[in-house]
Design a protein around this motif. Sequence first.
Motif, PDB file in Angstrom:
ATOM      1  N   GLY A 153       0.853  -1.184   0.000  1.00  0.00           N
ATOM      2  CA  GLY A 153       0.000   0.000   0.000  1.00  0.00           C
ATOM      3  C   GLY A 153       0.884   1.227   0.000  1.00  0.00           C
ATOM      4  O   GLY A 153       2.113   1.127   0.050  1.00  0.00           O
ATOM      5  N   PRO A 154       0.307   2.424  -0.037  1.00  0.00           N
ATOM      6  CA  PRO A 154       1.107   3.652  -0.058  1.00  0.00           C
ATOM      7  C   PRO A 154       2.110   3.729   1.084  1.00  0.00           C
ATOM      8  O   PRO A 154       3.271   4.098   0.861  1.00  0.00           O
ATOM      9  CB  PRO A 154       0.040   4.746   0.050  1.00  0.00           C
ATOM     10  CG  PRO A 154      -1.179   4.133  -0.560  1.00  0.00           C
ATOM     11  CD  PRO A 154      -1.126   2.693  -0.168  1.00  0.00           C
ATOM     12  N   GLU A 155       1.688   3.360   2.303  1.00  0.00           N
ATOM     13  CA  GLU A 155       2.600   3.452   3.436  1.00  0.00           C
ATOM     14  C   GLU A 155       3.740   2.453   3.310  1.00  0.00           C
ATOM     15  O   GLU A 155       4.893   2.751   3.655  1.00  0.00           O
ATOM     16  CB  GLU A 155       1.842   3.221   4.750  1.00  0.00           C
ATOM     17  CG  GLU A 155       0.899   4.355   5.124  1.00  0.00           C
ATOM     18  CD  GLU A 155       1.634   5.696   5.214  1.00  0.00           C
ATOM     19  OE1 GLU A 155       2.765   5.727   5.733  1.00  0.00           O
ATOM     20  OE2 GLU A 155       1.082   6.701   4.740  1.00  0.00           O
ATOM     21  N   ALA A 156       3.419   1.264   2.804  1.00  0.00           N
ATOM     22  CA  ALA A 156       4.452   0.253   2.626  1.00  0.00           C
ATOM     23  C   ALA A 156       5.462   0.690   1.572  1.00  0.00           C
ATOM     24  O   ALA A 156       6.663   0.458   1.710  1.00  0.00           O
ATOM     25  CB  ALA A 156       3.820  -1.079   2.238  1.00  0.00           C
ATOM     26  N   ARG A 158       6.215   3.848   0.753  1.00  0.00           N
ATOM     27  CA  ARG A 158       7.027   4.923   1.344  1.00  0.00           C
ATOM     28  C   ARG A 158       8.073   4.344   2.295  1.00  0.00           C
ATOM     29  O   ARG A 158       9.231   4.789   2.315  1.00  0.00           O
ATOM     30  CB  ARG A 158       6.130   5.916   2.078  1.00  0.00           C
ATOM     31  CG  ARG A 158       5.195   6.716   1.174  1.00  0.00           C
ATOM     32  CD  ARG A 158       4.491   7.813   1.959  1.00  0.00           C
ATOM     33  NE  ARG A 158       3.438   8.445   1.172  1.00  0.00           N
ATOM     34  CZ  ARG A 158       2.148   8.137   1.237  1.00  0.00           C
ATOM     35  NH1 ARG A 158       1.735   7.208   2.112  1.00  0.00           N
ATOM     36  NH2 ARG A 158       1.266   8.758   0.477  1.00  0.00           N
ATOM     37  N   ALA A 159       7.662   3.357   3.095  1.00  0.00           N
ATOM     38  CA  ALA A 159       8.593   2.741   4.042  1.00  0.00           C
ATOM     39  C   ALA A 159       9.735   2.050   3.309  1.00  0.00           C
ATOM     40  O   ALA A 159      10.896   2.103   3.743  1.00  0.00           O
ATOM     41  CB  ALA A 159       7.853   1.741   4.930  1.00  0.00           C
ATOM     42  N   ARG A 160       9.418   1.425   2.194  1.00  0.00           N
ATOM     43  CA  ARG A 160      10.445   0.736   1.418  1.00  0.00           C
ATOM     44  C   ARG A 160      11.432   1.736   0.826  1.00  0.00           C
ATOM     45  O   ARG A 160      12.641   1.496   0.811  1.00  0.00           O
ATOM     46  CB  ARG A 160       9.777  -0.082   0.322  1.00  0.00           C
ATOM     47  CG  ARG A 160      10.704  -1.031  -0.403  1.00  0.00           C
ATOM     48  CD  ARG A 160       9.928  -2.109  -1.113  1.00  0.00           C
ATOM     49  NE  ARG A 160      10.815  -3.095  -1.692  1.00  0.00           N
ATOM     50  CZ  ARG A 160      10.454  -4.323  -2.007  1.00  0.00           C
ATOM     51  NH1 ARG A 160       9.212  -4.717  -1.784  1.00  0.00           N
ATOM     52  NH2 ARG A 160      11.317  -5.158  -2.546  1.00  0.00           N
ATOM     53  N   ASP A 162      12.097   4.718   2.088  1.00  0.00           N
ATOM     54  CA  ASP A 162      12.871   5.255   3.210  1.00  0.00           C
ATOM     55  C   ASP A 162      13.988   4.296   3.614  1.00  0.00           C
ATOM     56  O   ASP A 162      15.110   4.716   3.918  1.00  0.00           O
ATOM     57  CB  ASP A 162      11.951   5.513   4.403  1.00  0.00           C
ATOM     58  CG  ASP A 162      11.008   6.691   4.180  1.00  0.00           C
ATOM     59  OD1 ASP A 162      11.310   7.522   3.293  1.00  0.00           O
ATOM     60  OD2 ASP A 162       9.981   6.769   4.884  1.00  0.00           O
ATOM     61  N   CYS A 192       5.155  -3.206  -6.842  1.00  0.00           N
ATOM     62  CA  CYS A 192       4.624  -1.990  -6.217  1.00  0.00           C
ATOM     63  C   CYS A 192       4.007  -1.035  -7.231  1.00  0.00           C
ATOM     64  O   CYS A 192       3.092  -0.266  -6.891  1.00  0.00           O
ATOM     65  CB  CYS A 192       5.733  -1.276  -5.444  1.00  0.00           C
ATOM     66  SG  CYS A 192       6.346  -2.206  -4.022  1.00  0.00           S
ATOM     67  N   VAL A 201       2.471   8.294  -5.620  1.00  0.00           N
ATOM     68  CA  VAL A 201       3.076   8.175  -4.289  1.00  0.00           C
ATOM     69  C   VAL A 201       4.595   8.206  -4.399  1.00  0.00           C
ATOM     70  O   VAL A 201       5.287   8.921  -3.649  1.00  0.00           O
ATOM     71  CB  VAL A 201       2.612   6.868  -3.610  1.00  0.00           C
ATOM     72  CG1 VAL A 201       3.393   6.619  -2.313  1.00  0.00           C
ATOM     73  CG2 VAL A 201       1.120   6.919  -3.328  1.00  0.00           C
ATOM     74  N   HIS A 205       7.194  11.165  -3.114  1.00  0.00           N
ATOM     75  CA  HIS A 205       8.142  10.850  -2.040  1.00  0.00           C
ATOM     76  C   HIS A 205       9.580  11.073  -2.486  1.00  0.00           C
ATOM     77  O   HIS A 205      10.441  11.425  -1.665  1.00  0.00           O
ATOM     78  CB  HIS A 205       7.954   9.401  -1.600  1.00  0.00           C
ATOM     79  CG  HIS A 205       8.336   9.154  -0.176  1.00  0.00           C
ATOM     80  ND1 HIS A 205       7.802   9.862   0.874  1.00  0.00           N
ATOM     81  CD2 HIS A 205       9.225   8.268   0.382  1.00  0.00           C
ATOM     82  CE1 HIS A 205       8.333   9.441   2.011  1.00  0.00           C
ATOM     83  NE2 HIS A 205       9.202   8.473   1.740  1.00  0.00           N
TER      84      HIS A 205
END
Length: 218
Positions: A153-156, A158-160, A162, A192, A201, A205
């Motif tokens: 998902g979007p948060e996953a 972004r976390a990847r 980062d 992704c 996304v 980012h």
Amino acid sequence: MSRKPPSRDQRQAGRESRDLLEQVKTIAQGLGDTFAPFCEVVVHDLTDPKNAILAIHNNLSGRQVGQPATELGLARIADPDYPQVVANYANTFADGRQAKSTSIGIKGPDGTYVAALCLNVDLTLFQAMQSLVGRFTRIETQDGTRESLNPAGPEAIRARIDEFAAQRATTPRALKTDDRRILLRELKDAGCLHVRHASDVIAAHLGVSRATVYASAK
């Protein structure tokens, strides 16, 4: 010569010892029922070392009621200051099976040992289970095989991104062109880019355009 009859205090101490033994036998029965069939629970009467075994539940050692005290029991009889609890020490059954034992000494009102409650766990089954679990959870690495069962998902995403940047001691927006290209290919290989609005996304980012995302991921 006639034997002197026991005094009132001695008779009282004897009754108290018998009461203690009955309580210990009850506890042993409960423990035996709870930990059956893996744990042998034994009650030793240390006031009668030649016939010490008073009760035995889940008999794993092949011993019988009425058999003499063990070395540990004799040590307690000889020394009231012997440790009251000896826990989790290595032991072995007569047939060679490994065991883990705990011995709890029970003292009477006068401070001497009158009984011992002993637990002997058969480790054979647990060692076999440990081996099976180890085989079941073993992971074999296949070259080139990559898959994630966790939907991105979007948060996953972004976390990847980062995490990728952190490994290079930088921030997502400060990634070099070559590193950004590697990242975008990794994101593509991981599926992704198929996530709805993924390109928006990623572009936001990284601080690049959507066209850059598409171009770098080719």
